[in-house]
Design an enzyme around this catalytic site. Sequence first.
Site, PDB file in Angstrom:
ATOM      1  N   ILE A   1      -2.427   5.799  -0.984  1.00  0.00           N
ATOM      2  CA  ILE A   1      -2.794   6.910  -0.104  1.00  0.00           C
ATOM      3  C   ILE A   1      -1.941   8.116  -0.461  1.00  0.00           C
ATOM      4  O   ILE A   1      -0.708   8.016  -0.562  1.00  0.00           O
ATOM      5  CB  ILE A   1      -2.569   6.535   1.375  1.00  0.00           C
ATOM      6  CG1 ILE A   1      -3.465   5.355   1.736  1.00  0.00           C
ATOM      7  CG2 ILE A   1      -2.794   7.739   2.283  1.00  0.00           C
ATOM      8  CD1 ILE A   1      -3.119   4.718   3.061  1.00  0.00           C
TER       9      ILE A   1
ATOM     10  N   LYS B   1       1.215  -0.245  -8.941  1.00  0.00           N
ATOM     11  CA  LYS B   1       0.524  -0.218  -7.648  1.00  0.00           C
ATOM     12  C   LYS B   1      -0.976  -0.061  -7.856  1.00  0.00           C
ATOM     13  O   LYS B   1      -1.425   0.605  -8.783  1.00  0.00           O
ATOM     14  CB  LYS B   1       1.049   0.925  -6.766  1.00  0.00           C
ATOM     15  CG  LYS B   1       2.509   0.772  -6.405  1.00  0.00           C
ATOM     16  CD  LYS B   1       2.745  -0.489  -5.594  1.00  0.00           C
ATOM     17  CE  LYS B   1       4.194  -0.631  -5.196  1.00  0.00           C
ATOM     18  NZ  LYS B   1       4.449  -1.826  -4.418  1.00  0.00           N
TER      19      LYS B   1
ATOM     20  N   MET C   1       0.844  -1.163   0.000  1.00  0.00           N
ATOM     21  CA  MET C   1       0.000   0.000   0.000  1.00  0.00           C
ATOM     22  C   MET C   1       0.898   1.237   0.000  1.00  0.00           C
ATOM     23  O   MET C   1       1.499   1.578   1.013  1.00  0.00           O
ATOM     24  CB  MET C   1      -0.913  -0.014   1.228  1.00  0.00           C
ATOM     25  CG  MET C   1      -1.648   1.254   1.430  1.00  0.00           C
ATOM     26  SD  MET C   1      -2.912   1.254   2.722  1.00  0.00           S
ATOM     27  CE  MET C   1      -2.348   0.166   3.964  1.00  0.00           C
ATOM     28  N   PRO C   2       1.024   1.929  -1.134  1.00  0.00           N
ATOM     29  CA  PRO C   2       1.854   3.129  -1.206  1.00  0.00           C
ATOM     30  C   PRO C   2       1.265   4.279  -0.390  1.00  0.00           C
ATOM     31  O   PRO C   2       0.044   4.461  -0.338  1.00  0.00           O
ATOM     32  CB  PRO C   2       1.860   3.494  -2.685  1.00  0.00           C
ATOM     33  CG  PRO C   2       1.341   2.309  -3.397  1.00  0.00           C
ATOM     34  CD  PRO C   2       0.495   1.560  -2.434  1.00  0.00           C
ATOM     35  N   PHE C   3       2.159   5.045   0.223  1.00  0.00           N
ATOM     36  CA  PHE C   3       1.772   6.244   0.966  1.00  0.00           C
ATOM     37  C   PHE C   3       2.663   7.374   0.474  1.00  0.00           C
ATOM     38  O   PHE C   3       3.891   7.291   0.555  1.00  0.00           O
ATOM     39  CB  PHE C   3       1.977   6.033   2.464  1.00  0.00           C
ATOM     40  CG  PHE C   3       1.675   7.259   3.284  1.00  0.00           C
ATOM     41  CD1 PHE C   3       0.402   7.472   3.779  1.00  0.00           C
ATOM     42  CD2 PHE C   3       2.658   8.196   3.544  1.00  0.00           C
ATOM     43  CE1 PHE C   3       0.123   8.606   4.531  1.00  0.00           C
ATOM     44  CE2 PHE C   3       2.393   9.321   4.295  1.00  0.00           C
ATOM     45  CZ  PHE C   3       1.121   9.529   4.783  1.00  0.00           C
TER      46      PHE C   3
END
Length: 70
Positions: free
Chosen positions: A43, A37, A1-3
Amino acid sequence: MPFVNIKITRENGEPTQTQKQQLISGVTELLSKVLNKNPQTTIVVIDEVETDNWGIGAESITERRKRQKK
């Protein structure tokens, strides 16, 4: 989960809601294309900082811009 956390200065009515939405969409799309992704789990947080609270070279952005206008 990229932030992803984007920090930008806030002044003169910018960034606008439209600009922020474009940043969120653009970053999400870039992560999807480049790193494959999932956009649904990406996010993006935008922190808007007043120019008085952001400094470069021992000087606030507010003062720096005032000096550059002269």
